[in-house]
Design a protein around this motif. Structure first.
Motif, PDB file in Angstrom:
ATOM      1  N   PRO A  20      -2.737 -34.717  11.459  1.00  0.00           N
ATOM      2  CA  PRO A  20      -3.979 -34.193  10.906  1.00  0.00           C
ATOM      3  C   PRO A  20      -3.812 -34.683   9.407  1.00  0.00           C
ATOM      4  O   PRO A  20      -5.115 -35.049   8.671  1.00  0.00           O
TER       5      PRO A  20
ATOM      6  N   SER B  12      -6.087 -41.548  15.583  1.00  0.00           N
ATOM      7  CA  SER B  12      -7.316 -40.899  16.701  1.00  0.00           C
ATOM      8  C   SER B  12      -8.450 -41.998  16.713  1.00  0.00           C
ATOM      9  O   SER B  12      -8.496 -42.840  15.926  1.00  0.00           O
TER      10      SER B  12
ATOM     11  N   GLU C  81      -4.263 -38.672   8.547  1.00  0.00           N
ATOM     12  CA  GLU C  81      -5.471 -38.939   8.984  1.00  0.00           C
ATOM     13  C   GLU C  81      -6.488 -38.493   7.819  1.00  0.00           C
ATOM     14  O   GLU C  81      -7.143 -39.231   7.358  1.00  0.00           O
ATOM     15  N   GLU C  82      -6.065 -37.479   7.307  1.00  0.00           N
ATOM     16  CA  GLU C  82      -6.929 -36.993   6.139  1.00  0.00           C
ATOM     17  C   GLU C  82      -6.761 -37.687   4.868  1.00  0.00           C
ATOM     18  O   GLU C  82      -7.428 -38.161   4.230  1.00  0.00           O
TER      19      GLU C  82
END
Length: 171
Positions: free
Chosen positions: A11, A80, A14-15
């Motif tokens: 995460p 993702s 991806e951020e």
């Protein structure tokens, strides 16, 4: 998912690449030749230098001899589906119509109504294309200094639960 040395993104990663400039900076750095400040500035302008610094400060990129590369160079990150969807527009923004006819790009768009069998055949063609493209892009004999992207996708306009019916008007 069929990549060798694949690693699912975190995460936090991806951020960091949610920002479109950070995403392009990461893509350029993740090539076998890495990227330079000069190339980043050519592609993204001066704001791209900030993206390099951001990705470096987050431990995603490293700089060695004026070349930026991912910290874990041998890994192929699998993002993702949400990230992939978000960055379709990012790729489209970097499509250059002035490259048409110069063996640099290609685009197509086809739309029609299909049966479920037709939809499955289109998806199979995309899967085959993806497999063949991966063979070209992962073959070290084809690697070089020109940063390139390829994106292909298909989908239906309606949701899975939409009831498709046809009605004929008899006269």
């Amino acid at each position: 998912i069929t990549e060798k040395n694949k690693v699912l993104t975190t995460p936090e990663f991806e951020e960091a690449i949610d920002d479109r400039d950070n995403f392009i900076a990461y893509l350029l750095a993740s090539r076998s030749s890495g990227t330079t400040e000069e190339e980043i500035t050519h592609v993204l302008g001066a704001k791209g230098l900030g993206s390099l610094k951001t990705l470096e400060s987050k431990g995603i990129l490293k700089e060695e001899n004026n070349v930026f590369r991912p910290i874990n160079e041998s890994e192929v990150l699998v993002r993702s589906f949400e990230s992939i969807k978000r960055h379709l527009k990012t790729y489209a923004e970097h499509y250059k119509p002035e490259h048409v006819g110069k063996n640099r790009n290609y685009v197509h768009s086809l739309t029609d109504g299909l049966s479920i069998e037709g939809v499955e055949k289109v998806q199979a063609v995309h899967r085959k294309f993806h497999s063949e493209l991966k063979e070209v892009m992962r073959n070290e004999n084809n690697l070089g200094p020109i940063p390139m992207f390829s994106v292909a996708f298909c989908d239906t306009f309606t949701g899975i639960d939409f009831k498709h019916t046809t009605t004929e008007v008899l006269q």
